[in-house]
Design an enzyme around this catalytic site. Sequence first.
Site, PDB file in Angstrom:
ATOM      1  N   PHE A  66       0.933  -1.269   0.026  1.00 36.30           N
ATOM      2  CA  PHE A  66       0.302  -0.051   0.028  1.00 36.30           C
ATOM      3  C   PHE A  66       0.827   1.316  -0.045  1.00 36.30           C
ATOM      4  CE2 PHE A  66      -2.295  -3.265   2.814  1.00 36.30           C
ATOM      5  CZ  PHE A  66      -3.025  -3.582   1.631  1.00 36.30           C
ATOM      6  N   SER A  67       2.111   1.201  -0.558  1.00 34.26           N
ATOM      7  CA  SER A  67       2.958   2.305  -0.384  1.00 34.26           C
ATOM      8  C   SER A  67       3.076   2.947  -1.567  1.00 34.26           C
ATOM      9  CB  SER A  67       4.353   2.009  -0.132  1.00 34.26           C
ATOM     10  OG  SER A  67       4.775   0.788  -0.880  1.00 34.26           O
ATOM     11  N   THR A  86       3.650  -0.137  -7.258  1.00 33.37           N
ATOM     12  CA  THR A  86       3.382  -0.552  -8.612  1.00 33.37           C
ATOM     13  C   THR A  86       2.521   0.697  -9.386  1.00 33.37           C
ATOM     14  OG1 THR A  86       2.755  -2.699  -7.958  1.00 33.37           O
ATOM     15  CG2 THR A  86       1.621  -2.050  -9.815  1.00 33.37           C
ATOM     16  N   GLU A 142       6.123  -7.065  -8.604  1.00 31.51           N
ATOM     17  CA  GLU A 142       6.255  -8.079  -7.491  1.00 31.51           C
ATOM     18  C   GLU A 142       7.293  -8.843  -7.650  1.00 31.51           C
ATOM     19  OE1 GLU A 142       3.992  -7.912  -5.334  1.00 31.51           O
ATOM     20  OE2 GLU A 142       2.340  -6.900  -6.061  1.00 31.51           O
ATOM     21  N   CYS A 151       1.117   4.549   8.314  1.00 29.37           N
ATOM     22  CA  CYS A 151       0.529   3.599   9.392  1.00 29.37           C
ATOM     23  C   CYS A 151      -0.860   3.761   9.741  1.00 29.37           C
ATOM     24  CB  CYS A 151       1.525   3.717  10.567  1.00 29.37           C
ATOM     25  SG  CYS A 151       1.234   2.813  11.997  1.00 29.37           S
ATOM     26  N   CYS A 183      -1.094   4.878  13.786  1.00 32.92           N
ATOM     27  CA  CYS A 183      -0.743   6.268  14.318  1.00 32.92           C
ATOM     28  C   CYS A 183      -0.469   7.364  13.237  1.00 32.92           C
ATOM     29  CB  CYS A 183       0.492   6.078  14.992  1.00 32.92           C
ATOM     30  SG  CYS A 183       2.053   5.563  13.782  1.00 32.92           S
ATOM     31  N   VAL A 213       4.768 -16.753   1.407  1.00 31.27           N
ATOM     32  CA  VAL A 213       4.008 -16.057   0.142  1.00 31.27           C
ATOM     33  C   VAL A 213       2.494 -16.426   0.361  1.00 31.27           C
ATOM     34  CG1 VAL A 213       3.698 -16.227  -2.477  1.00 31.27           C
ATOM     35  CG2 VAL A 213       5.910 -16.428  -1.398  1.00 31.27           C
ATOM     36  N   GLY A 241      -2.882 -11.160  -0.846  1.00 31.69           N
ATOM     37  CA  GLY A 241      -3.614 -10.514  -0.016  1.00 31.69           C
ATOM     38  C   GLY A 241      -3.923  -8.993  -0.150  1.00 31.69           C
ATOM     39  N   CYS A 247       4.988   0.632  15.775  1.00 29.35           N
ATOM     40  CA  CYS A 247       3.676   0.006  15.729  1.00 29.35           C
ATOM     41  C   CYS A 247       3.891  -1.604  15.123  1.00 29.35           C
ATOM     42  CB  CYS A 247       2.535   0.492  14.676  1.00 29.35           C
ATOM     43  SG  CYS A 247       1.866   2.175  15.567  1.00 29.35           S
TER      44      CYS A 247
END
Length: 197
Positions: free
Chosen positions: A24-25, A28, A94, A150, A153, A170, A173, A185
């Site tokens: 989620f950074s 891609t 990936e 994050c 926080c 692997v 998800g 965290c």
Amino acid sequence: MFLENTINPKKKKGWIEVICGSMFSGKTEELIRRLKRAKIAKQKVEIFKPEIDTRYDEIAVVSHDYNQIHSTPVPASANIPLLINDEDVVGIDEAQFFDMGLVAVCNQLANNGIRVIVAGLDMDYTGKPFGPIPALLATAEYVTKVHAICVNCGNLANHSHRITDNNKLVMLGETDSYQPLCRDCFTLENNFKNKKE
């Protein structure tokens, strides 16, 4: 006597770029952005992804916000050079799911004058270096580390925390299986999990 310059000025110069970070950074998304820019510049582009990555599409590389680009799924890194036809740019998404042979493949392509852009997780869900990415980071000319936010926080996140009980290395998800966490965290979550066990 002067030594003649043996570098061929007409030969294309290749290099390796690595885009890494947590889930989620935007890895891609950044890969797709760079590849689309190369296409706009009328460069010949080919994109590869591991066959096992079928989360959003069997063929296309798709970001979490559904931006996409056509790709060629392959079972192993050794298939990549066999499918190259005078490309200027090769993208690989990936990359952490590929075998360690990917490092030699990327270096071979770069040595042959191809710009190689690789995107992948630099750490697995336990916080350990993941697959061929660490070796690619060591040999790449350009490295971009991107960060998520994050969910606990709001600080910059660099860990992909698995929120399911599956212990396989692997595991494909989304937000139902992973969440981005910062160092603090991530450490707190793992300490809590270890106390429960």
